[in-house]
Design an enzyme around this catalytic site. Sequence first.
Site, PDB file in Angstrom:
ATOM      1  CB  SER A  91      -0.961   0.004   1.191  1.00  0.00           C
ATOM      2  OG  SER A  91      -2.049  -0.857   0.933  1.00  0.00           O
ATOM      3  CB  VAL A  92       4.434   2.104   0.204  1.00  0.00           C
ATOM      4  CG1 VAL A  92       5.351   3.197  -0.330  1.00  0.00           C
ATOM      5  CG2 VAL A  92       4.630   1.972   1.719  1.00  0.00           C
TER       6      VAL A  92
END
Length: 462
Positions: A91-92
């Site tokens: 999710s970065v």
Amino acid sequence: MSKSFVSTNRGLRARLALVGLTALVLSAAPALAQDVNRMDEIVRASVATEEFSGSVLVARDGEVLLDRGYGLANREWNIPNDGETKFRLASVTKQFTAVAIMVLHERGLVDLDLPVKTYLPDAPAAWDAVTVRHLLTHTSGVPNFTSFDDYQASKTLPATIEALIARFRDHPLTFQPGEGWSYSNSGYILLTAVIEKASGQSYADFVAGSLFQPLGMNDSGYDSHAAIMPHRASGYSPTETGIVNADYVDMSIPQGAGALYSTTRDLLKWEQGLFGGRLLNPESLTLLTTPVRNQYALGLMVREAGGNTTIAHSGGIEGFNSHLAWDPARRMTVIVLGNLNGPGTDQVAGSLMALARGETVTLPSERQAVVVAPELLRAYEGVYELAPTFAITISVVDGKLMAQATGQDAFELHAQSDSRFFLTVVDAQVTFTRDAAGAVDALILHQGGRDSRAPKKQAAQP
């Protein structure tokens, strides 16, 4: 927020041998040598308990303080991690997607406040009021498809962007757009489709051409299981019987919600380029980093605590965890990329940021328990709610303060002071707070580099 006291690899803790590591310190000034040594010691401790394996990088105002790999990129071939190892970002990825939207916004191709159906005409009527801004900030109400019951069965199957959207398009909104907040990978799948529609390119090509190439990020891209990729880390997961190869997920599934890969060194270029104004104008950058709800801005969390501001995001996907953080006041970057699932990546990142700020970090092995009066312990008894369906029950049993999280065993809390306690089964601490009248009103769970407040709801049952 971590909802678990105990990480999934607690059964591995008996094996304390430190796995192989590579080490490289770049440009560490003599005055900072002690800080860097302590940083290394903190990471090694997490590796020793098999909570972390990966690469870390800490930089202050452009100067690299720490750049090291720990553990193994491939356990079968005994290949160590280092600064060139490529990890899935999970999710970065969302901040890259958000910046891509802002680039298109600056070009006049995307309006943040127009309905998503402007760009995706076949969107269902339920999404008529859902805007691009809602998707960016998790305030759309579009349900998160990775939480659906059938996700685990479908994550291994290749899918087009249209097929992914079909998985959640007919589900009802969890709330009316703009009236709530709920983390949704579905929203970033829709943003992926908006980027492709507005740019006329695939998501992978647009991100590569408009974000990676201008910053010289040659070791970053959209991940593919089929591609031959030099220096790619293998992903692993802990189990009660040992570390295993992580489950497979087809990389057509996460899209702009979590499909990118990178290295610690490339991510330093990203932080320097993004916050150095090389990708967005000042107005767009301010918008990107201004929280809307629940400390969430556009693809980024913005936390204010103890006079410090941290702009960050973490991620987790099968076999990988990631954490990328920026302290704007100190121009400090902390990057931690891991190829072993669990809370270790976030914990290491939180500790490194604290040390870089001049704060003190205490290892679990260094904590000393003190004696607290029994009547004080009893004042802490009660149920503390971390989330609507997740609570921690505090009780006194045979003179010991015990904490039991929903669905878990009870573990002893050891006193570090009258109000701060720690667990020995996992690196987590609990601080009890009091209201103006002196009554215990909440606890704060410190775990995985995060502080989560849980209000006291009721007295514990005998």
